[in-house]
Design a protein around this motif. Structure first.
Motif, PDB file in Angstrom:
ATOM      1  N   HIS A 151      13.037   6.010  -3.538  1.00  0.00           N
ATOM      2  CA  HIS A 151      14.086   5.139  -3.077  1.00  0.00           C
ATOM      3  C   HIS A 151      13.599   4.381  -1.841  1.00  0.00           C
ATOM      4  O   HIS A 151      13.026   4.978  -0.947  1.00  0.00           O
ATOM      5  CB  HIS A 151      15.210   6.116  -2.702  1.00  0.00           C
ATOM      6  N   VAL A 152      13.826   3.087  -1.823  1.00  0.00           N
ATOM      7  CA  VAL A 152      13.383   2.288  -0.665  1.00  0.00           C
ATOM      8  C   VAL A 152      14.595   1.811   0.128  1.00  0.00           C
ATOM      9  O   VAL A 152      15.621   1.428  -0.449  1.00  0.00           O
ATOM     10  CB  VAL A 152      12.540   1.072  -1.138  1.00  0.00           C
ATOM     11  N   TYR A 153      14.474   1.858   1.438  1.00  0.00           N
ATOM     12  CA  TYR A 153      15.470   1.237   2.324  1.00  0.00           C
ATOM     13  C   TYR A 153      14.781   0.025   2.940  1.00  0.00           C
ATOM     14  O   TYR A 153      13.772   0.169   3.633  1.00  0.00           O
ATOM     15  CB  TYR A 153      15.927   2.218   3.409  1.00  0.00           C
ATOM     16  N   VAL A 189       9.330  -4.094  -4.843  1.00  0.00           N
ATOM     17  CA  VAL A 189       9.918  -2.744  -4.960  1.00  0.00           C
ATOM     18  C   VAL A 189      10.487  -2.569  -6.368  1.00  0.00           C
ATOM     19  O   VAL A 189      10.274  -1.534  -7.026  1.00  0.00           O
ATOM     20  CB  VAL A 189      11.036  -2.551  -3.899  1.00  0.00           C
ATOM     21  N   LEU A 190      11.187  -3.591  -6.836  1.00  0.00           N
ATOM     22  CA  LEU A 190      11.860  -3.495  -8.141  1.00  0.00           C
ATOM     23  C   LEU A 190      10.856  -3.520  -9.293  1.00  0.00           C
ATOM     24  O   LEU A 190      11.073  -2.891 -10.324  1.00  0.00           O
ATOM     25  CB  LEU A 190      12.898  -4.618  -8.266  1.00  0.00           C
ATOM     26  N   LYS A 191       9.734  -4.233  -9.078  1.00  0.00           N
ATOM     27  CA  LYS A 191       8.664  -4.237 -10.098  1.00  0.00           C
ATOM     28  C   LYS A 191       8.191  -2.797 -10.342  1.00  0.00           C
ATOM     29  O   LYS A 191       7.828  -2.425 -11.435  1.00  0.00           O
ATOM     30  CB  LYS A 191       7.508  -5.089  -9.559  1.00  0.00           C
ATOM     31  N   ARG A 192       8.210  -1.994  -9.267  1.00  0.00           N
ATOM     32  CA  ARG A 192       7.758  -0.597  -9.375  1.00  0.00           C
ATOM     33  C   ARG A 192       8.906   0.354  -9.726  1.00  0.00           C
ATOM     34  O   ARG A 192       8.763   1.565  -9.629  1.00  0.00           O
ATOM     35  CB  ARG A 192       7.091  -0.172  -8.075  1.00  0.00           C
ATOM     36  N   LYS A 193      10.051  -0.220 -10.042  1.00  0.00           N
ATOM     37  CA  LYS A 193      11.247   0.530 -10.493  1.00  0.00           C
ATOM     38  C   LYS A 193      11.697   1.623  -9.518  1.00  0.00           C
ATOM     39  O   LYS A 193      11.972   2.753  -9.891  1.00  0.00           O
ATOM     40  CB  LYS A 193      11.011   1.127 -11.892  1.00  0.00           C
ATOM     41  N   LYS A 194      11.740   1.254  -8.244  1.00  0.00           N
ATOM     42  CA  LYS A 194      12.276   2.172  -7.226  1.00  0.00           C
ATOM     43  C   LYS A 194      13.729   1.811  -6.972  1.00  0.00           C
ATOM     44  O   LYS A 194      14.061   0.614  -6.937  1.00  0.00           O
ATOM     45  CB  LYS A 194      11.521   2.019  -5.897  1.00  0.00           C
ATOM     46  N   HIS A 195      14.564   2.827  -6.735  1.00  0.00           N
ATOM     47  CA  HIS A 195      15.941   2.546  -6.309  1.00  0.00           C
ATOM     48  C   HIS A 195      15.865   1.801  -4.971  1.00  0.00           C
ATOM     49  O   HIS A 195      14.985   2.085  -4.155  1.00  0.00           O
ATOM     50  CB  HIS A 195      16.725   3.853  -6.125  1.00  0.00           C
ATOM     51  N   LEU A 196      16.827   0.886  -4.759  1.00  0.00           N
ATOM     52  CA  LEU A 196      16.704   0.031  -3.562  1.00  0.00           C
ATOM     53  C   LEU A 196      18.026  -0.130  -2.818  1.00  0.00           C
ATOM     54  O   LEU A 196      19.023  -0.604  -3.370  1.00  0.00           O
ATOM     55  CB  LEU A 196      16.181  -1.360  -3.994  1.00  0.00           C
ATOM     56  N   GLU A 214       0.851  -1.206   0.000  1.00  0.00           N
ATOM     57  CA  GLU A 214       0.000   0.000   0.000  1.00  0.00           C
ATOM     58  C   GLU A 214       0.878   1.245   0.000  1.00  0.00           C
ATOM     59  O   GLU A 214       0.599   2.216  -0.696  1.00  0.00           O
ATOM     60  CB  GLU A 214      -0.862   0.041   1.261  1.00  0.00           C
ATOM     61  N   MET A 215       1.948   1.200   0.791  1.00  0.00           N
ATOM     62  CA  MET A 215       2.861   2.351   0.838  1.00  0.00           C
ATOM     63  C   MET A 215       3.432   2.613  -0.556  1.00  0.00           C
ATOM     64  O   MET A 215       3.452   3.755  -1.028  1.00  0.00           O
ATOM     65  CB  MET A 215       4.000   2.090   1.832  1.00  0.00           C
ATOM     66  N   LEU A 216       3.883   1.538  -1.220  1.00  0.00           N
ATOM     67  CA  LEU A 216       4.503   1.702  -2.537  1.00  0.00           C
ATOM     68  C   LEU A 216       3.487   2.227  -3.557  1.00  0.00           C
ATOM     69  O   LEU A 216       3.823   2.991  -4.456  1.00  0.00           O
ATOM     70  CB  LEU A 216       5.095   0.372  -3.026  1.00  0.00           C
ATOM     71  N   ALA A 273      17.155  -5.702 -14.381  1.00  0.00           N
ATOM     72  CA  ALA A 273      16.064  -5.542 -15.357  1.00  0.00           C
ATOM     73  C   ALA A 273      15.328  -4.216 -15.106  1.00  0.00           C
ATOM     74  O   ALA A 273      14.894  -3.557 -16.053  1.00  0.00           O
ATOM     75  CB  ALA A 273      15.100  -6.717 -15.250  1.00  0.00           C
ATOM     76  N   ALA A 274      15.199  -3.821 -13.834  1.00  0.00           N
ATOM     77  CA  ALA A 274      14.478  -2.581 -13.505  1.00  0.00           C
ATOM     78  C   ALA A 274      15.311  -1.346 -13.857  1.00  0.00           C
ATOM     79  O   ALA A 274      14.770  -0.243 -13.999  1.00  0.00           O
ATOM     80  CB  ALA A 274      14.121  -2.563 -12.024  1.00  0.00           C
ATOM     81  N   GLY A 275      16.614  -1.518 -13.979  1.00  0.00           N
ATOM     82  CA  GLY A 275      17.498  -0.389 -14.333  1.00  0.00           C
ATOM     83  C   GLY A 275      17.607   0.656 -13.231  1.00  0.00           C
ATOM     84  O   GLY A 275      17.818   1.833 -13.502  1.00  0.00           O
ATOM     85  N   VAL A 276      17.448   0.229 -11.982  1.00  0.00           N
ATOM     86  CA  VAL A 276      17.508   1.174 -10.847  1.00  0.00           C
ATOM     87  C   VAL A 276      18.868   1.079 -10.156  1.00  0.00           C
ATOM     88  O   VAL A 276      19.650   0.167 -10.422  1.00  0.00           O
ATOM     89  CB  VAL A 276      16.399   0.867  -9.820  1.00  0.00           C
TER      90      VAL A 276
END
Ligand SMILES: NC(=O)c1ccc[n+]([C@@H]2O[C@H](COP(=O)([O-])OP(=O)(O)OC[C@H]3O[C@@H](n4cnc5c(N)ncnc54)[C@H](O)[C@@H]3O)[C@@H](O)[C@H]2O)c1
Length: 318
Positions: free
Chosen positions: A70-72, A87-94, A61-63, A116-119
């Motif tokens: 960027h997610v920690y 997280v990566l499906k939504r292309k956020k830096h991780l 829900e947060m995402l 694959a996400a390019g993040v």
């Protein structure tokens, strides 16, 4: 023109989530936008500490709700893989905590998904972002031929008094092999290169659910340099961590994370005074560089996979 502030979503508001909130409070380019934890109490409390950030008990829900750059990810290891993939499906830096995952197969899948996400993908190995590491690298030429590296991790109490979470005591995802040894496996990798596990004897208590209480392992670094691991938990001795490099011309040791000692031929190694830096701030600075497309000094998931392979071999060759 003012510089962009990156909005961070923290998943896992435990010991490490709290440390990250403190670090971000001291970093001008980041802001905690939201915090998610399965414990509502922790999520609410951490969000308050982070200056009334939004809080969630469901990270999906947060995402979906929040604008996050960027997610920690700071949850226990067995939850890294499923959450990281979302997280990566939504292309956020991780930025993911160590160990990367709870198995080598999971770690590899996470690396593939990040590529694959390019993040930007990064891991938190504090010693890599600490001033101690360049000091160690600078002294390596003075050591002569490296004869052996000894890694000693002794704990009077496991889990340690400051990290009393049930998962750390369990065999499924806890124990000091997964929790502490990744730091020293990675340090060895950063100093010398790939490591291979030759033998590993893991000592478990009678309770099949409880984590290991000892490990004695023999590994080899590049060029066959011997590396030993001597890990014990539940002994009388106070916590003691000693990473020691024995060379023919010098000895270098790192005691309890930050105390560096160096000695030449025939000498007892003496403390080396080092100005310590704010490691998490340094890590956040490097991530900003990478997000801006600049050169950055980061531990990425590919290295996390290499560390995971060593952990799997240490645990699997018992
Ligand atoms: N880099 C370091 O120096 C360092 C030091 C300690 C721990 N760690 C690593 O950090 C990670 C977290 O460790 P910790 O000590 O903060 O643990 P912790 O037990 O203190 O905190 C974990 C938090 O995650 C929450 N959580 C669990 N499952 C969740 C889920 N599915 N979604 C959202 N929240 C969830 C828990 O409620 C808890 O608040 C681990 O991977 C650990 O190995 C790294």
């Amino acid at each position: 023109m003012s510089e962009k502030t990156y909005k961070v979503g923290i998943i896992g508001a435990g010991v490490m989530g709290d440390r990250m909130i403190q670090a971000i409070a001291n970093h001008s380019r980041y802001q905690v936008a939201a915090i998610s934890d399965i414990s509502e109490e922790r999520a609410k409390e951490a969000a308050k500490q982070a200056g009334d950030a939004a809080w969630y008990t469901d990270y999906q829900e947060m995402l979906d709700d929040m604008h996050i750059d960027h997610v920690y990810l700071a949850v226990p290891p067995k939850h890294h893989h499923p959450i990281a993939l979302e997280v990566l499906k939504r292309k956020k830096h991780l930025l993911c905590e160590k160990p990367l995952a709870n198995s080598l197969a999971e770690a590899q899948e996470m690396l593939e998904a990040a590529e694959a996400a390019g993040v930007v993908h990064a891991m938190h190995f504090p010693m890599y972002y600490q001033t101690v590491l360049p000091q160690m690298i600078a002294r390596l030429p003075e050591l002569g031929t490296i004869r052996r590296i000894d890694i000693l991790t002794h704990f009077h109490q496991w889990p340690r008094p400051w990290q009393q979470a049930a998962w750390l005591a369990g065999r499924e995802q806890g124990g000091f092999i997964r929790e502490v040894l990744p730091h020293f496996v990675h340090l060895t990798y950063a100093l010398f290169g790939d490591l291979q596990v030759i033998r590993s004897d893991v000592d478990y208590p009678a309770d099949p659910e409880a984590c290991e209480i000892g490990v004695a392992a023999y590994l080899q670094g590049p060029d066959g340099t011997p590396v030993t691991i001597n890990g014990l938990a539940g002994i009388a001795h106070q916590e003691h961590l000693d990473y020691r490099i024995y060379g023919t011309k010098g000895t270098l040791s790192l005691v309890n994370w930050t105390n560096l000692h160096f000695g030449k031929e025939g000498e007892v190694p003496q403390p080396v005074t080092i100005p310590l830096n704010e490691r998490l701030i340094q890590l956040l600075d490097e991530i900003v560089k990478k997000m801006n497309g600049e050169e950055a000094r980061l531990v990425t998931f590919d290295t996390g996979v290499k560390v995971q392979k060593v952990l799997e071999d240490l645990l699997g060759k018992a």
